[in-house]
Design a protein around this motif. Structure first.
Motif, PDB file in Angstrom:
ATOM      1  N   MET B   1       0.840  -1.211   0.000  1.00 47.23           N
ATOM      2  CA  MET B   1       0.000   0.000   0.000  1.00 47.23           C
ATOM      3  C   MET B   1       0.862   1.242   0.000  1.00 47.23           C
ATOM      4  O   MET B   1       0.586   2.200  -0.693  1.00 47.23           O
ATOM      5  CB  MET B   1      -0.886   0.011   1.242  1.00 47.23           C
ATOM      6  N   GLU B   2       1.913   1.211   0.794  1.00 47.71           N
ATOM      7  CA  GLU B   2       2.760   2.404   0.879  1.00 47.71           C
ATOM      8  C   GLU B   2       3.412   2.696  -0.448  1.00 47.71           C
ATOM      9  O   GLU B   2       3.522   3.850  -0.862  1.00 47.71           O
ATOM     10  CB  GLU B   2       3.838   2.196   1.960  1.00 47.71           C
ATOM     11  N   ALA B   3       3.860   1.626  -1.131  1.00 55.30           N
ATOM     12  CA  ALA B   3       4.516   1.824  -2.428  1.00 55.30           C
ATOM     13  C   ALA B   3       3.566   2.487  -3.411  1.00 55.30           C
ATOM     14  O   ALA B   3       3.934   3.406  -4.149  1.00 55.30           O
ATOM     15  CB  ALA B   3       5.003   0.484  -2.965  1.00 55.30           C
ATOM     16  N   LEU B   4       2.313   2.017  -3.406  1.00 43.99           N
ATOM     17  CA  LEU B   4       1.328   2.580  -4.328  1.00 43.99           C
ATOM     18  C   LEU B   4       1.081   4.052  -4.016  1.00 43.99           C
ATOM     19  O   LEU B   4       0.963   4.887  -4.912  1.00 43.99           O
ATOM     20  CB  LEU B   4       0.027   1.781  -4.219  1.00 43.99           C
ATOM     21  N   ILE B   5       1.015   4.369  -2.727  1.00 43.74           N
ATOM     22  CA  ILE B   5       0.756   5.757  -2.333  1.00 43.74           C
ATOM     23  C   ILE B   5       1.907   6.644  -2.762  1.00 43.74           C
ATOM     24  O   ILE B   5       1.704   7.731  -3.318  1.00 43.74           O
ATOM     25  CB  ILE B   5       0.520   5.831  -0.814  1.00 43.74           C
TER      26      ILE B   5
END
Lengths: 118, 390, 183
Positions: B1-5
């Motif tokens: 999720m963090e990577a996508l954000i």
């Protein structure tokens, strides 16, 4: 950390929308023809007599209480399990004493016949 | 999720991180709440009917569409258009609220499932405990359904259902404790990361306990006394019809997938597999594919069990939980805790071997104990009934 | 005010409504089952408070134990001892105004006490290191707090033994009553 629970909050909102939307669509589409015979309580085709109640059996309550006891035990053992790899052997012994006392509780319930579902 | 954000923040400059996070959360929640239930229910009800049919030497659905693949949609349309017969004496608000709560509880579990490397809704610190807690929420939904129906059968069914659900929750928690002891964290992503060797190989007894108790938690055969037509006529959802009943059904299949998903994460290594990793998009997709394959394999085993075994009586069911699975879980926890602290363990491989040996010893111990107890009770019964000395 | 701050305040307001409203509904509801369900709502509000205080583990444990176990215990006792749909009684009697006065006085005392205390506030880095929290809790349970840890297990054992003894007395009592009325 807090943002993760924010995801759970958002998911709760969306998860509430699904059944509400589904039920709303069903309410729009389905036929509505209530009559008193259809709406009577189901009892294998005969009319209900008396109030709806269930006789008190103490075994129901004992199972629920046993569950509470073991649930609280699990809630205490989980932090111990997370810290396990940094702990020495004596900490493991203490936890084993904890588990043993609660196993004693289970054995007591077993021997006294409280675990029978009559 | 963090990577996508982070990727979103970089490619669209006007977006702040908070807003990007909000958009990602909303999209993923919408997928989990609207897309996932439909796909899971349609696919797995079809799979179940085909698998059961083949076990029973028949074909299964083959009318609705080629090979019957549109059967799920046909069922959905049927449920939507059925009349909703609510008993006149039922408690309206609680009656309507119960299936909604059941569905919400089923969907909420998906928030912590690591379905792909780096894709997890909420990587909670107490992730695995969250799964158990949400299962507890669905018991409240069962109680609400049974009570508000104002029906003796529904009430009896509710007591049995809740007794079964709470009895099998403790073995699940004990199996999870064994895994947490081996991992050192409750975070789902950490548990996946710790499985260089899948825990099913190293902690087979925990895997078995978890699988059996999960089948009982969902309420499938051989533990489906709650919905048995011949016993208690659909138990606590006897007064539900139409879409409300459909939502209990949807909740059951979502719970099935969620339990299998949790079992995959805890014991089969989650999304791990060759070339799956969080570095590239291909790795992420491969991880998702591995996750779905492993989960489907576990669901297939559950369906196999359903088609093979008979239904167990309520008192045997509860005895099996409290007198077998819970002591087994406790003994397993103690042996795993002792085995991992022995001073002989220097290398990584020896740790896992010690765990495996501990598990096998526990299993043997339990089998010997059960056989001895069974022989004793059988000879006592024979002596009592027929005067035979065995 | 950032978005995160605004969301937290919004969540706090909703949770307060849930907890206090649920609590109020528990004591004013006429239907006992509804009162129990409002209690569950109130406990769910407390789960939210734990989340806002950044103790995710306690939030999940509250959900697991209070809503998952103790609420079921309460609901079981209600369902086993009450017939369904008995027209509920209003939960008041004639002396309600004295009770209201006493409760109001206690409220005033609590508010004054809370206002006068100087609350120690944690430092910034203590607030932002959640990752070792559960492990530290575990180590504390078998380290400095080992004796209370073992006493808890004895307490649970005592509770279970007491409940089983009471349940057996009740079973004997109802079995004897059945035998008498059966003759």
């Amino acid at each position: 950390m807090l943002s993760e629970f924010a995801f759970v909050g958002v998911l709760v909102i969306f998860a509430t929308m699904l059944p509400v939307a589904g039920l709303a669509v069903a309410w729009l589409i389905r036929p509505k023809k209530p009559n008193p015979i259809k709406q009577s309580t189901y009892e294998c085709g005969i009319k209900t007599r008396g109030e709806t109640w269930v006789q008190f059996r103490a075994c129901y309550y004992v199972f629920a209480l046993l569950f509470v006891v073991f649930d609280v035990e699990a809630a205490f053992l989980l932090p111990w399990a997370v810290a396990y790899q940094q702990l020495a052997l004596y900490a493991v012994i203490e936890a084993i004493i904890f588990v043993a006392i609660l196993a004693l509780a289970l054995i007591y319930a077993w021997r006294k016949g409280a675990l029978r579902w009559i | 999720m963090e990577a996508l954000i982070q990727w979103l923040v970089m490619t669209f400059p006007p977006l702040s991180e908070g807003l990007a996070r909000f958009i990602v959360y909303v999209l993923y929640s919408a997928v989990l709440a609207f897309v996932a239930p439909v796909i899971i229910v349609v696919a797995y009800t079809y799979m179940e009917r085909k698998v059961l049919a083949r076990i029973q030497d028949r074909i299964g659905p083959n009318r609705a569409g080629p090979l019957g693949i549109f059967q799920g949609f046909a069922d959905a349309i049927k449920m939507l258009t059925k009349e909703d017969v609510t008993p006149a004496s039922a408690d309206r608000i609680v009656f309507n609220l119960a299936p909604i709560l059941a569905t919400i509880a089923a969907i909420l579990v998906f928030a912590v499932l690591p379905v792909a490397p780096g894709v997890i809704g909420a990587d909670l610190q107490a992730g695995i405990l969250y799964v158990v807690a949400i299962g507890a929420l669905s018991e409240v939904a069962a109680l609400m359904a049974g009570w508000s129906s104002n029906n003796k059968f529904a009430l009896l069914g509710t007591f049995r259902a809740v007794a079964q659900l709470i009895a099998y929750e403790i073995p699940i928690v004990l199996a999870i404790l064994a895994v947490v002891v081996a991992t050192g964290s409750m975070q789902m992503s950490a548990i996946v990361a710790a499985q260089d060797i899948p825990f099913a190989v190293v902690l087979p007894v925990a895997f078995l306990i978890f699988l059996i108790a999960s089948i009982a938690e969902i309420g499938r055969c051989p533990f489906d006394l709650l919905e048995a037509e011949s016993e208690i006529v659909a138990g606590f959802h006897v007064e539900y019809s139409g879409m409300k009943f459909a939502f209990f059904f949807i909740g059951e299949y979502m719970h099935l997938f969620a339990s299998a998903g949790v079992a995959t994460t805890l014991f089969l290594g989650g999304w791990r597999g060759p070339f799956a990793g969080p570095d590239s998009l291909l790795g992420v997709l491969l991880g998702f594919v591995y996750f779905v394959i492993k989960t489907t394999a576990i669901i297939w085993v559950m369906m196999w069990v359903r088609g093979t075994l008979f239904r167990i009586r309520i008192d045997h069911l509860l005895d099996f939980a409290w007198k077998f699975l819970v002591p087994l879980g406790l003994i397993l926890l103690v042996t795993v805790a002792i085995a991992l602290k022995l001073p002989v363990l220097s290398t990584f491989v020896l740790r896992w071997v010690a765990l495996l040996v501990a598990n096998v010893m526990t299993a043997l111990l339990m089998v010997i104990a059960v056989v001895a107890l069974a022989r004793r009770s059988r000879s006592a019964a024979l002596r009592e009934v027929a005067g035979i000395e065995y | 005010m950032t978005i995160e701050h605004a969301t937290q305040i919004f969540a706090f307001v909703i949770l307060t409504l849930m907890t206090l409203g649920g609590g109020l509904a528990v004591v004013t509801s006429r239907n006992l089952f509804h009162a129990a369900l409002f209690l569950i709502l109130s406990l769910a509000g407390v789960v939210g408070y734990y989340v806002l205080l950044d103790t995710g583990f306690l939030a999940v444990v509250q959900l697991l134990i209070y809503i998952g176990a103790i609420s079921i215990l309460i609901l079981f006792s209600i369902m086993l001892t009450r017939g369904l749909m008995i027209p509920g009684q209003v939960q008041r009697n004639e002396q309600w105004w004295i009770a209201a006065l006493v409760v109001f006085l206690i409220f005033v005392v609590l508010v004054v006490a809370l206002w006068q205390t100087t609350w120690p506030i944690a430092s910034e880095e203590a607030l932002h290191t959640p990752n070792v929290a559960i492990g530290q809790l575990g180590a504390a349970l078998v380290g400095p707090y080992a004796i209370p840890f073992e006493i808890i297990s004895v307490l649970l054992l005592a509770a279970l033994v007491g409940a089983i003894v009471l349940a057996r007395e009740l079973e004997n009592h109802s079995a004897r009553a059945d035998a008498e009325t059966g003759e």
